[in-house]
Design an enzyme around this catalytic site. Structure first.
Site, PDB file in Angstrom:
ATOM      1  N   SER A 208      99.566 101.792  93.344  1.00 16.26           N
ATOM      2  CA  SER A 208     100.684 102.391  94.070  1.00 16.26           C
ATOM      3  C   SER A 208     100.474 102.261  95.586  1.00 16.26           C
ATOM      4  O   SER A 208     100.355 101.152  96.091  1.00 16.26           O
ATOM      5  CB  SER A 208     100.855 103.852  93.631  1.00 16.26           C
ATOM      6  OG  SER A 208     102.053 104.395  94.112  1.00 16.26           O
ATOM      7  N   ASP A 304     109.701 100.027  87.135  1.00 10.97           N
ATOM      8  CA  ASP A 304     108.721 100.959  87.691  1.00 10.97           C
ATOM      9  C   ASP A 304     109.414 102.310  87.889  1.00 10.97           C
ATOM     10  O   ASP A 304     110.337 102.439  88.700  1.00 10.97           O
ATOM     11  CB  ASP A 304     108.230 100.399  89.029  1.00 10.97           C
ATOM     12  CG  ASP A 304     107.144 101.239  89.681  1.00 10.97           C
ATOM     13  OD1 ASP A 304     107.230 102.484  89.587  1.00 10.97           O
ATOM     14  OD2 ASP A 304     106.237 100.661  90.300  1.00 10.97           O
ATOM     15  N   HIS A 371     104.231 103.096  85.828  1.00 12.39           N
ATOM     16  CA  HIS A 371     103.929 102.825  87.234  1.00 12.39           C
ATOM     17  C   HIS A 371     102.591 102.089  87.278  1.00 12.39           C
ATOM     18  O   HIS A 371     102.543 100.902  86.974  1.00 12.39           O
ATOM     19  CB  HIS A 371     103.929 104.144  88.013  1.00 12.39           C
ATOM     20  CG  HIS A 371     103.844 103.994  89.506  1.00 12.39           C
ATOM     21  ND1 HIS A 371     104.608 103.089  90.215  1.00 12.39           N
ATOM     22  CD2 HIS A 371     103.081 104.655  90.439  1.00 12.39           C
ATOM     23  CE1 HIS A 371     104.333 103.199  91.512  1.00 12.39           C
ATOM     24  NE2 HIS A 371     103.403 104.135  91.666  1.00 12.39           N
TER      25      HIS A 371
END
Length: 431
Positions: A208, A304, A371
């Site tokens: 991330s 995502d 994610h």
């Protein structure tokens, strides 16, 4: 297959409710969701209807950066940055994998001031030990290529993907420490001193916001290591798309602009990029990748859930909450909403297409509603892990890193891949 989220971070719900009361809509749209989805997701308990088995990785203690004061490298609140380190063994004793933690960004004095009261802004709130899994696992059955390497998890406490510069502190007249770049430099110095300087092979990775930090610092990482070492970078869920939301507002572009200007991040971004465009646009991977000389691998879902909730359909673009059920689970999305998600997928693939032809670039782009996928063994490598072309993420990354074969895997559109793990937030609700 579904992964059910259980929210249990201490004080998280109450603090997030307080944030919504204090901040405006645009600030809370991304920053609050960054806490609610990213921070809390790092503390979830995984349950799968297929039964993936338990991970046997060791718990690894927190180490405070010993050279922090000497280098003026501090978290947002002025505490000492930290990392977790596990020695490699056998053939992995001179091989290293580093993983930069994720956790969103803060774009204002208010959001950074809140952030410094959490583990994403202060080492005072960080767990004293964490379990290494996925790409950091010592279990060869879960991590076939990197199980015996030296492993480091770099904790994320600056709120700007390790790009903050102290000059911006006075400019913004705050009691916050914007030292991300100094944290990066001090962290690398310390790791070099404990063996990284002798690395034969090294992989810098991140999830991330940590995946974005990996791209930003990838060439710097290559530069500090021996010239004859094999050095590469892996960005997991770090390819954030510069795409307008469903109301045609530039929500994420505006948010990144605030992050970059608040923390003086331009000083850490690619110089050939910031000479061509407004610096905050160089925070987007699609605008910086051409400048990265070190081989890079992208792991990213085209659905995502963080990007869908914060870039494509932030709360400000959905005032009637028509997307609420779809945000909770992709299985709840209407046909019309799925069509919008397919459009986002197309934009994502278009942004990636020019890099797909680059020789040193690898990719695993699947169609899961998830994610980050490299730090959990259940999604990294196992008999029931997500696959494309019958390859797990770990196998695909290994093929690319060791140059066993070309590794560019792009999935078909949802719902075609039965091996996907889809995040499901329909359990305990976060209010």
């Amino acid at each position: 297959m579904a992964i059910t989220q259980r929210w249990w971070l201490r004080g998280g719900v109450g603090n997030i409710t307080l944030l919504r009361q204090r901040w405006g809509k645009r600030e809370s749209a991304i920053a609050v969701a960054g806490f609610a989805v990213v921070l809390l997701a790092f503390s979830f308990i995984i349950s799968s209807d297929s039964g993936s088995g338990s991970d046997s990785s060791d718990f690894v203690p927190l180490t405070l950066l010993s050279n922090a004061a000497q280098r003026d490298a501090y978290c947002l609140d002025g505490s000492v940055p930290a990392y977790h380190f596990q020695r490699g063994f056998g053939s992995g004793s001179r091989r290293w994998v580093l993983h930069i933690e994720g956790g969103g960004w803060c774009n204002s004095v208010a959001s950074c001031s809140f952030r410094k009261t959490t583990a994403l802004g202060s080492s005072n709130y960080m767990d004293r030990q964490v379990q290494f899994s996925g790409i950091l696992s010592r279990d060869q059955s879960h991590n076939p290529d990197f199980y015996n390497w030296n492993k480091v998890k770099i904790r994320y406490c600056d709120g700007a993907s390790l790009t903050g510069h102290p000059e911006s502190e006075q400019k913004n007249d705050t009691k916050l420490f914007f030292r991300g770049q100094l944290i990066w430099e001090a962290m690398m110095d310390e790791l070099l001193s404990i063996g990284l300087s002798n690395a034969q092979e090294a992989l810098l990775s991140g999830c991330s916001a940590g995946g974005l930090a990996t791209l930003i610092h990838c060439d710097d990482f290559r530069e500090i290591l021996p010239k004859n070492a094999r050095v590469k970078c892996l960005s997991d869920a770090g390819f954030f798309l510069n795409e307008p939301d469903i109301a045609d507002n530039a929500t994420i572009q505006s948010f990144y602009h605030d992050v970059v200007h608040l923390q003086g991040a331009a000083g850490s971004l690619k110089k050939d990029c910031i000479t061509k465009m407004e610096p905050s646009k160089c925070f987007f991977p699609q605008n910086m990748i051409k400048s990265i000389k070190t081989p890079v691998f992208f792991v990213n879902p085209t659905y995502d859930f963080w990007q869908i909730k914060n870039i494509l359909v932030p709360g400000s673009a959905d005032p009637r909450g028509l997307w609420h059920k779809c945000h909770l689970s992709i299985h709840n999305c209407s046909p019309e909403q799925i069509q919008v998600l397919q459009g986002f997928r197309n934009s994502f693939l278009k942004a990636l297409s020019e890099f797909q032809q680059m020789k040193d670039v690898g990719m695993f782009i699947n169609s899961c509603y998830v994610h980050c996928q490299t730090w959990m063994s259940v999604t990294w490598h196992g008999p029931n892990s997500p696959k494309i072309d019958n390859k797990t993420i770990a196998e695909s990354v290994g093929d690319w890193f060791f140059e066993r074969k070309e590794s560019k895997h792009i999935d078909c559109p949802y719902p075609c891949n039965p091996t996907c793990y889809h995040m499901d937030f329909t359990g305990p609700k976060l209010h």
